[in-house]
Design a protein around this motif. Structure first.
Motif, mmCIF file in Angstrom:
data_model
loop_
_atom_site.group_PDB
_atom_site.id
_atom_site.type_symbol
_atom_site.label_atom_id
_atom_site.label_comp_id
_atom_site.label_asym_id
_atom_site.label_seq_id
_atom_site.Cartn_x
_atom_site.Cartn_y
_atom_site.Cartn_z
ATOM 1 N N ILE A 42 0.834 -1.203 0.000
ATOM 2 C CA ILE A 42 0.000 0.000 0.000
ATOM 3 C C ILE A 42 0.865 1.248 0.000
ATOM 4 C CG2 ILE A 42 -0.204 0.016 2.532
ATOM 5 C CD1 ILE A 42 -3.121 1.047 2.112
ATOM 6 N N ILE A 43 0.415 2.255 -0.756
ATOM 7 C CA ILE A 43 1.009 3.591 -0.736
ATOM 8 C C ILE A 43 -0.018 4.501 -0.088
ATOM 9 C CG2 ILE A 43 1.953 5.486 -2.097
ATOM 10 C CD1 ILE A 43 2.458 3.485 -4.346
ATOM 11 N N PHE A 44 0.350 5.159 1.004
ATOM 12 C CA PHE A 44 -0.591 5.996 1.729
ATOM 13 C C PHE A 44 -0.665 7.392 1.119
ATOM 14 C CE2 PHE A 44 0.782 2.797 4.850
ATOM 15 C CZ PHE A 44 -0.448 2.271 5.199
ATOM 16 N N THR B 283 3.989 11.709 6.456
ATOM 17 C CA THR B 283 3.507 11.115 7.700
ATOM 18 C C THR B 283 3.618 9.594 7.687
ATOM 19 O OG1 THR B 283 1.234 11.067 6.846
ATOM 20 C CG2 THR B 283 1.897 13.014 8.098
ATOM 21 N N SER B 284 3.910 9.011 6.540
ATOM 22 C CA SER B 284 4.030 7.554 6.437
ATOM 23 C C SER B 284 5.471 7.091 6.613
ATOM 24 C CB SER B 284 3.503 7.077 5.081
ATOM 25 O OG SER B 284 2.168 7.478 4.892
ATOM 26 N N ARG C 151 9.590 11.959 -2.051
ATOM 27 C CA ARG C 151 9.125 11.115 -0.948
ATOM 28 C C ARG C 151 8.095 10.104 -1.442
ATOM 29 N NH1 ARG C 151 9.443 15.977 2.323
ATOM 30 N NH2 ARG C 151 7.250 16.421 1.928
ATOM 31 N N GLN C 152 7.242 10.520 -2.372
ATOM 32 C CA GLN C 152 6.268 9.574 -2.912
ATOM 33 C C GLN C 152 6.966 8.492 -3.723
ATOM 34 O OE1 GLN C 152 3.629 8.274 -2.050
ATOM 35 N NE2 GLN C 152 2.101 9.829 -2.540
ATOM 36 N N ARG C 153 8.068 8.833 -4.394
ATOM 37 C CA ARG C 153 8.849 7.812 -5.106
ATOM 38 C C ARG C 153 9.478 6.830 -4.120
ATOM 39 N NH1 ARG C 153 10.268 9.081 -10.573
ATOM 40 N NH2 ARG C 153 9.334 11.058 -11.200
ATOM 41 N N VAL C 154 9.905 7.348 -2.970
ATOM 42 C CA VAL C 154 10.447 6.465 -1.933
ATOM 43 C C VAL C 154 9.369 5.501 -1.448
ATOM 44 C CG1 VAL C 154 11.364 6.378 0.423
ATOM 45 C CG2 VAL C 154 12.246 8.082 -1.189
ATOM 46 N N MET C 155 8.142 6.012 -1.250
ATOM 47 C CA MET C 155 7.040 5.161 -0.827
ATOM 48 C C MET C 155 6.749 4.081 -1.863
ATOM 49 S SD MET C 155 5.917 5.887 2.185
ATOM 50 C CE MET C 155 4.371 4.997 2.115
ATOM 51 N N ILE C 156 6.815 4.446 -3.136
ATOM 52 C CA ILE C 156 6.600 3.464 -4.203
ATOM 53 C C ILE C 156 7.710 2.425 -4.190
ATOM 54 C CG2 ILE C 156 6.509 3.150 -6.708
ATOM 55 C CD1 ILE C 156 5.146 5.904 -6.870
#
Length: 323
Positions: free
Chosen positions: A96-98, A103-104, A162-167
């Motif tokens: 899951i990607i929040f 905050t994740s 940061r969203q790329r890190v989450m992915i």
């Protein structure tokens, strides 16, 4: 038909509060097949995120609880599983990607440590091997100079990075299903396009399915094969993406689509964007009939007596409406 990858049947996820029981998800049916992208749309508070978190059992219990239904993953119901069994599925099979990566991500650990932790846990690798895997994942999601940036902290990255890190973290174990919960929230349109293109590339590379939760109907039209429309804790329409945009059947879906700015018609004449009147009913005490009835211009007496079931009106196109 082949068995779906994920098959949610009659799911009810409720929350106990001081004021009563909130029926956040109240009888949701949702299917995702292998390798497809399914969009889940609806306004804030309709139950999209609670449905996604229910799949991975990331609901705080209490106050939350599963009142009824099944979450069948490759034919196996996840609801009876304990925490140890769910941890074998999280990240390894379903990731899951929040909504908000800041905050994740844990601010006191480097991004490399956080990605490597997932890899080491599920692939049984040494710390050195897991860190090398983290570098490869950062390289895969197009973060420049990954060997150096793997030692940086989340606050040293921009929102898009940061969203790329989450992915990268979500895909580190090559899951079969990626749940993307509004992955482009708070990003500017250029970065949004890059993130969506990256997710599409990763889907093709790993052959995974995607459950894309979003408010943006344009994103759904561009990236999804099927769409599920939710309203007040229930599914009101489900259809292939072409059918949904070409022939929306539920009045709520029609309102959502009419609220989209149309550049192609802007040159002909100016049109005011349509707003759906009224407000969403309280999920503490939802109405007996159709939950959209108080806002619907086609409302009839029968609409207020019982919630209409989802009925197939065309191949793969189901609608919960008496019309």
């Amino acid at each position: 038909m082949a068995e779906p990858l994920l098959d949610i049947r009659g799911l009810k996820t409720w929350f106990k509060t001081d004021d009563g029981m909130v029926r956040a998800v109240d009888g949701v049916d949702l299917r995702i097949d292998r390798g497809e992208t399914v969009g889940v749309v609806g306004e804030s508070g309709c139950g999209k995120t609670v449905t996604a978190r229910s799949v991975l059992k990331l609901i705080d219990m209490p106050p939350g609880r599963f009142e009824a239904g099944e979450i069948r993953w490759q034919g196996r119901d996840l609801i009876p599983l304990d925490e140890a069994e769910m941890n074998k599925i999280r990240a390894r099979e379903i990731a899951i990607i929040f909504q908000e990566p800041m905050t994740s991500l844990n601010p006191v650990y480097t991004v490399g440590d956080q990605i490597a932790e997932v890899i080491a846990l599920h692939q049984k690798l040494s710390t050195k091997q897991a860190m090398a895997g983290a570098v490869e994942m950062l390289k895969l999601v197009n973060i420049p100079n990954p060997e150096r940036r793997v030692t940086d902290y989340p606050h040293q990255f921009s929102g898009g990075m940061r969203q790329r890190v989450m992915i990268a973290m979500a895909l580190s174990c090559q899951p079969k299903l990626l749940i993307a919960d509004e992955p482009t929230t708070a990003l500017d349109v250029t970065i949004q396009a890059q993130i969506l293109e990256l997710m599409h590339e990763m889907k093709d590379r790993f052959g995974m399915a995607i459950m894309l939760i979003t408010h943006a109907m344009g994103v759904v039209a561009e990236t999804c094969q099927r769409v599920t429309v939710m309203y007040a804790g229930k599914v009101v329409e489900e259809a292939p993406v072409e059918a949904l945009f070409g022939d929306p059947r539920h009045p709520y879906t029609q309102g959502l689509i009419r609220s989209i700015p149309r550049v192609d018609r802007g040159a002909e004449k100016k049109q005011r964007l349509e707003a759906i009147p009224g407000t969403v009913p309280s999920l503490l005490n939802p109405p007996q009939g159709c939950r959209f009835a108080s806002r619907c211009k086609y409302v009839m007496d029968v609409c207020t007596q019982a919630m209409p079931p989802l009925k197939e009106v065309a191949p793969g196109h189901r609608v919960a409406c008496v019309l």
